[in-house]
Design a protein around this motif. Structure first.
Motif, short mmCIF file in Angstrom:
data_model
loop_
_atom_site.label_atom_id
_atom_site.label_comp_id
_atom_site.label_asym_id
_atom_site.label_seq_id
_atom_site.Cartn_x
_atom_site.Cartn_y
_atom_site.Cartn_z
N ASP A 170 0.90 -1.13 0.01
CA ASP A 170 -0.16 -0.10 0.02
C ASP A 170 0.79 1.27 0.18
O ASP A 170 1.58 1.59 1.09
CB ASP A 170 -0.85 -0.04 1.09
N PHE A 171 0.86 1.95 -1.20
CA PHE A 171 1.75 3.28 -1.10
C PHE A 171 0.84 4.42 -1.49
O PHE A 171 1.32 5.59 -1.76
CB PHE A 171 2.84 3.10 -2.36
N ASP A 172 -0.48 4.38 -0.85
CA ASP A 172 -1.29 5.71 -0.90
C ASP A 172 -0.68 6.54 0.40
O ASP A 172 -0.12 5.92 1.59
CB ASP A 172 -2.82 5.19 -0.24
N VAL A 173 -0.88 7.94 0.38
CA VAL A 173 -0.50 8.91 1.23
C VAL A 173 -1.14 8.50 2.68
O VAL A 173 -0.51 8.78 3.84
CB VAL A 173 -0.67 10.16 0.83
N HIS A 174 -2.32 7.95 2.57
CA HIS A 174 -3.16 7.61 3.93
C HIS A 174 -2.87 6.17 4.24
O HIS A 174 -2.62 5.29 3.46
CB HIS A 174 -4.71 7.80 3.62
N HIS A 175 -2.75 6.02 5.67
CA HIS A 175 -2.65 4.49 5.98
C HIS A 175 -3.89 3.68 5.59
O HIS A 175 -4.94 4.14 5.80
CB HIS A 175 -2.60 4.41 7.70
N GLY A 176 -3.83 2.57 5.24
CA GLY A 176 -4.69 1.76 4.75
C GLY A 176 -5.32 1.03 6.26
O GLY A 176 -4.91 -0.23 6.13
N ASN A 177 -6.02 1.80 6.88
CA ASN A 177 -6.72 1.46 8.26
C ASN A 177 -7.52 -0.03 8.03
O ASN A 177 -7.54 -0.76 8.85
CB ASN A 177 -7.22 2.27 8.90
N GLY A 178 -8.41 0.04 6.90
CA GLY A 178 -9.26 -1.14 6.77
C GLY A 178 -8.62 -2.26 6.43
O GLY A 178 -8.84 -3.36 6.93
N THR A 179 -7.57 -2.06 5.68
CA THR A 179 -7.03 -3.30 5.10
C THR A 179 -6.28 -3.84 6.27
O THR A 179 -6.30 -5.26 6.71
CB THR A 179 -6.04 -3.14 4.11
N GLU A 180 -5.71 -3.26 7.16
CA GLU A 180 -4.73 -3.45 8.48
C GLU A 180 -6.04 -4.17 9.48
O GLU A 180 -5.92 -5.51 9.92
CB GLU A 180 -4.32 -2.62 9.19
N GLU A 181 -6.81 -3.74 9.64
CA GLU A 181 -7.99 -4.23 10.48
C GLU A 181 -8.48 -5.46 10.35
O GLU A 181 -8.74 -6.43 10.97
CB GLU A 181 -9.36 -3.24 10.52
N ILE A 182 -8.74 -5.69 8.78
CA ILE A 182 -9.20 -7.00 8.37
C ILE A 182 -8.32 -8.18 8.35
O ILE A 182 -8.43 -9.33 8.71
CB ILE A 182 -9.70 -6.82 6.53
N PHE A 183 -6.90 -7.85 8.19
CA PHE A 183 -5.90 -8.92 8.06
C PHE A 183 -5.17 -8.90 9.22
O PHE A 183 -3.96 -9.68 9.36
CB PHE A 183 -5.12 -8.73 6.72
N ASN A 184 -5.22 -8.09 10.31
CA ASN A 184 -4.50 -7.92 11.42
C ASN A 184 -4.15 -9.31 12.23
O ASN A 184 -5.18 -9.93 12.55
CB ASN A 184 -5.04 -7.07 12.50
N GLY A 185 -2.89 -9.70 12.19
CA GLY A 185 -2.71 -11.07 12.84
C GLY A 185 -2.93 -12.21 12.10
O GLY A 185 -2.70 -13.47 12.44
N ASP A 186 -3.41 -12.23 10.65
CA ASP A 186 -3.37 -13.23 9.96
C ASP A 186 -2.22 -13.52 9.17
O ASP A 186 -1.70 -12.70 8.17
CB ASP A 186 -4.46 -12.75 8.67
N GLN A 187 -1.70 -14.55 9.68
CA GLN A 187 -0.12 -14.80 9.06
C GLN A 187 0.10 -15.24 7.69
O GLN A 187 1.02 -15.56 7.11
CB GLN A 187 0.65 -15.68 10.01
N ARG A 188 -1.11 -15.33 6.88
CA ARG A 188 -1.27 -15.92 5.68
C ARG A 188 -1.06 -14.62 4.96
O ARG A 188 -0.78 -14.59 3.40
CB ARG A 188 -2.64 -16.60 5.16
N VAL A 189 -1.23 -13.23 5.29
CA VAL A 189 -0.94 -12.00 4.61
C VAL A 189 0.07 -11.11 5.40
O VAL A 189 0.16 -11.09 6.53
CB VAL A 189 -2.56 -11.47 4.72
N LEU A 190 1.07 -10.71 4.41
CA LEU A 190 1.78 -9.70 4.94
C LEU A 190 1.57 -8.29 4.36
O LEU A 190 1.20 -8.36 2.91
CB LEU A 190 3.26 -9.98 4.54
#
Length: 312
Positions: free
Chosen positions: A165-185
């Motif tokens: 994610d190289f948007d100027v804003h933090h992708g908070n939604g994506t982080e919330e959805i995959f937080n702690g999901d070790q299948r996703v970096l």
């Protein structure tokens, strides 16, 4: 190398008011620049299908889906808007546009996994990376990249996917959805402090969040990509890479205060391509997020797509 370009006319029909920076003109500006650059004929243009509600439901709650589906104004009142928050609203075509946006990401994922194409850029709106599992926000309805990544994992059977994610804003939604999901970096940089004022408080181990101060320029971003992103991606060995491609970190875009230029976006894309060729069979799906100065957006997307299509 075959690069597909997914879009749909419905994505231009969603709008949130003539004053709103997240406008249909964004997609037209991109299309015009691709034509002016004479690379439009070198891309595989594909019409985005509509996502199924089951695609959305892998990421979003039933209530989040219902709120968008059921609150769009009637098409007889195409100038009416239903507010979701101070800067995010629905019009008569938002539901259809949102299904096309998520559907583009899912269809591109299938086409890349099936080796019909090597990679894809999805020229879609509404954008997605602020949408959490439970709510739309920040111009975003559904989290298009998250929907596609979940499809790759849970339908297509991949074991590891990365999100850049190289948007100027933090992708908070994506982080919330995959937080702690070790299948996703997830790797990202974002201006901080800045909307949505997140991404710095004890991120999970699968999140490489790199906040940067306002007025950071391309040399700073390139250094952090080299020192923070690339080692993490190399160690993770993703089977596929998804990009939340926001271009509002461009120095001409007053939505933020970072200083990237087209050459920086091209360089970042080259680094992602190298990781994808090493670990992911070249598989990349890139989805449009932010970018609100029309000229800078169009030039930056063109630079990004040229690298994806190996035209530089």
């Amino acid at each position: 190398m075959t690069t597909a370009y997914y879009t749909h006319a419905d994505c231009k029909r969603h709008e949130m008011g003539s004053w709103h920076p997240e406008s249909p003109e964004r997609l037209q500006a991109i299309e015009d620049q691709l034509i002016a650059s004479r690379i439009n004929t070198l891309l595989d243009y594909r019409e985005a299908p509509a996502a199924l509600e089951s695609d959305l439901a892998r990421v979003h709650t039933a209530d989040a889906i219902y709120r968008i589906r059921e609150n769009c104004p009637s098409e007889r009142s195409e100038y009416d808007h239903f507010p979701l928050d101070a800067d995010t609203s629905l019009n008569a075509y938002t539901w259809r546009a949102s299904l096309r946006a998520a559907g583009a990401a899912v269809a591109a994922t299938d086409a890349v996994i099936d080796a019909e194409i090597e990679n894809a850029f999805c020229a879609i709106r509404p954008p997605g990376h602020h949408a959490t599992s439970k709510e739309a926000m920040g111009f975003c309805m559904f989290n298009n990249v998250a929907v596609a990544a979940k499809h790759a994992l849970e339908v297509r059977g991949l074991q590891r996917v990365a999100i850049v994610d190289f948007d100027v804003h933090h992708g908070n939604g994506t982080e919330e959805i995959f937080n702690g999901d070790q299948r996703v970096l997830m790797v990202s940089f974002f201006q901080h402090p800045y909307y949505p004022y997140s991404g710095t408080e004890h991120p999970a181990s699968n999140m490489v969040n790199v906040p940067v101060p306002a007025h950071s320029y391309g040399n700073v971003i390139r250094e952090l990509v080299s020192e923070r992103w690339l080692p993490a991606l190399e160690a993770f060995k993703p089977e596929m890479i998804f990009i939340s491609a926001g271009f509002d970190a461009h120095r001409e875009d007053d939505m933020g205060q970072l200083g990237l230029v087209e050459a920086d976006y091209a360089w970042i894309t080259q680094q992602i391509m190298r990781v994808a060729k090493t670990h992911s069979h070249g598989r990349i799906v890139s989805c449009l997020e932010g970018g609100y100065n029309l000229s800078a957006l169009a030039r930056s997307v063109t630079a990004h797509v040229k690298i994806l299509a190996d035209l530089e």
